[in-house]
Write a protein that holds these residues in place. Structure first.
Motif: not given
Ligand code: PEP
Ligand code: MG
Length: 576
Positions: A183-187
């Protein structure tokens, strides 16, 4: 202790994994004076960092899996070339020696000097290189600052990992998916950024707009990510982890159940057929479209022919690509949208027009193409020529007025004439349509419909322009609501214009792929939906569980307030 962060869920699915941070942002750099005896050591340290950066980029390049679009490799090659240029490899060495300063500072001075030069350039292509310089210099600076393993996260296997970054480009998303990131998390970013759209289409759970995520989350800690609600949870105890693992298993089971719907007809319970097509951004996604058994492609975005490339793809390359996609579609229609560059779409290989004061309101999409006719013609020729090989439909993006539409149609006719003179084959009856995604076009949709073979509602931009919300600005994402009564009124006008003129109307914005809105849209009279392939079977499930006639009756007049519309949607979906 648990740390509960929230952002915007942009690609559904639960992911559990260990964090790998990837930072693109500016590192903090200060000047340090060096003793004369330390200067040559500093030069060595700088050269080592350059070598390491080059090794990292080569490793990323070598690990690009087959089938990745060539522009991804070209993008990395450009960075490698910059790294070996004297401006980055020699000038900073001179600065270290002359100023007796640390390498990070020398690199910063050189970066500032280069960026100032680029900022003054009128040539839009060279201006876009400024960002590349920034990326390359940041990579070296991070390495000088003790560069952790994160900066080369793109180069390794990421199975079971959740990548946390300040920002991710569509190319990054593609590579992370190919390296099996969980998965990915970005600001930064929001649901309509092209990175988000790509994540959805690749089924990669993603949460964007999580403030300070790269600071608050630590490498290797286990996090849970919920791509539907936008929750990111760190430090969960065993009980919570077990709960989310169960949820992951349920999601997998649900995916398997949906797959069983693949062959089932897309028809309502009272027998009305509903077309469900796929949106694709890259030719690779055609596989996903076929897996979902889409009724063809309702939106083929062609920006990848132009983005992150030194030179745009020419007529032949585009033609071959369209023919390949047509072959894969085995007789189902392919709707090719002409170039929609500018605005939120990077434009490294598009040479017309400066970024402008406000790119979303500037020289974007068809405006840009009509300004640069020689640059646009190869694409029109390729689309027309592809129509000789299968059912192609051409679609213009972002038209605003009838005169602009007429200009586009006249140009297309001129290109048909050219092809006739050259005895090149094309289908003279190839359907031509337009996206309706600017409020002005929705308000005069009937005039558009009279001149075209089909319309397709682009809710991503229609919402952005109606509600004055930058689709990429996470600060105003909370205002983004497809159920806003003003938006729905415009959507209804376009559907009605289609009915009044006998012109088919589709929807290809993200709203069409959200099963929460399927019944409402059916009730408003929409019968053609185009969406990321990952959403298709879920929407088909809703279609197959709905009766069209009562929905049309219930939605004949929509209520006028947000609250009432939300309540109506809840009521329509009660038994789902
Ligand atoms: C839209 O605006 O709804 C659309 C489908 O186009 P894009 O997201 O590519 O701007
Ligand atoms: Mg659009």
């Amino acid at each position: 202790m648990t740390l509960d962060l929230s952002g915007i869920g942009v690609s559904r699915g639960t992911a559990i994994g260990r964090v790998v941070r990837m930072r693109h942002g500016d590192p903090e750099i200060y000047e340090q004076a060096l003793a004369e005896t330390a200067v040559e050591n500093e030069v060595d340290r700088f050269r080592k960092a350059l070598r390491r950066a080059s090794e990292q980029l080569h490793a990323v390049r070598d690990a690009i899996p087959p089938g990745t679009p060539p522009d991804v490799a070209e993008f990395i090659d450009t960075h490698l070339l910059m790294l070996s240029d004297d401006l980055l490899s020699e000038v900073p060495v001179n600065i270290i020696r002359e100023r007796r300063c640390n390498a990070e500072w020398a690199l910063k001075l050189q970066r500032d000097a280069l960026v100032a030069v680029f900022d003054q350039m009128d040539d839009p292509y060279l201006r876009t290189r400024r960002d590349d310089i920034d990326h390359v210099i940041r990579r070296v600076q991070h390495l000088l600052l003790g560069g952790d393993a994160t900066s080369d996260a793109l180069g390794r296997d990421l199975r079971g990992r959740i990548v946390v970054s300040d920002e991710l480009s569509p190319a990054d998303i593609l590579m992370l998916h190919q390296r099996h990131a969980a998965g990915v998390v970005t600001e930064t970013g929001g649901p309509l950024s092209h990175s988000a759209i790509l994540a959805r289409s690749l089924n990669l759970p993603a949460v964007m707009g999580v403030h300070h995520a790269t600071r608050l989350l630590q490498d290797n800690e286990v996090v849970i990510l919920d791509g539907a609600t936008g929750m990111v949870l760190a430090g969960a105890d065993r009980r919570l982890l077990a709960h989310y693992r169960r949820r992951q298993r349920d999601e997998q089971r649900r995916r398997r159940e949906l797959l069983a719907l693949r062959e089932a007809p897309s028809r309502t319970l009272d027998g009305h057929p509903i077309a469900l097509r796929a949106n694709i951004e890259l030719p690779e996604e055609i596989r996903a479209a076929r897996q979902a058994n889409a009724d063809g492609v309702g939106l083929y975005r062609t920006e990848f022919f132009y983005i992150h490339r030194q030179k745009p793809a020419g007529e032949e390359e585009q033609l071959q690509n369209f023919r390949r996609v047509l072959r894969a579609l085995k007789g189902k229609p392919l709707t090719i949208r002409t170039l929609d560059i500018g605005g939120d779409k990077d434009c490294s290989a598009a040479e017309v027009g400066l970024p402008g004061r406000n790119p979303a309101l500037g020289l974007r999409a068809i405006r840009r193409c009509l300004r640069d006719v020689p640059g646009f013609k190869p694409q029109l020729r390729a689309v027309l020529r592809a129509s000789a090989s299968g059912p192609v439909r051409l679609m213009f993006p972002m038209l605003t007025s009838v005169p602009e539409l007429e200009n586009a149609l006249a140009l297309l006719e001129a290109v048909r004439e050219e092809l006739r003179a050259e005895r090149k084959r094309f289908d003279p009856a190839m359907p031509v349509g337009a996206m309706i995604e600017v409020p002005a076009a929705a308000l005069v949709a009937e005039a558009f419909a009279q001149r075209l073979d089909f319309l397709s509602i682009g809710t991503n931009d229609l919402i952005q322009y109606t509600l004055a919300i930058d689709r990429l600005d996470e600060e105003v994402n909370y205002l983004y609501d497809p159920l806003n009564p003003a938006v729905l009124r415009l959507v209804q006008m376009v559907i009605d214009a289609g009915h009044a003129t006998g012109t088919p109307v589709a929807m290809c914005g993200e709203m069409a792929g959200d099963p929460r809105y399927t019944r409402l849209l059916l009730g408003m009279g929409l019968t053609e939906f185009s969406m990321p392939p990952a959403a298709l079977l879920e929407v088909k499930r809703v279609v197959r569980n709905s009766r069209l006639e009562p929905l049309l009756e219930r939605c004949r007049t929509l209520p006028g307030s947000e609250a009432e519309i939300h309540a109506l949607v809840e009521e329509l979906n009660r038994d789902l």
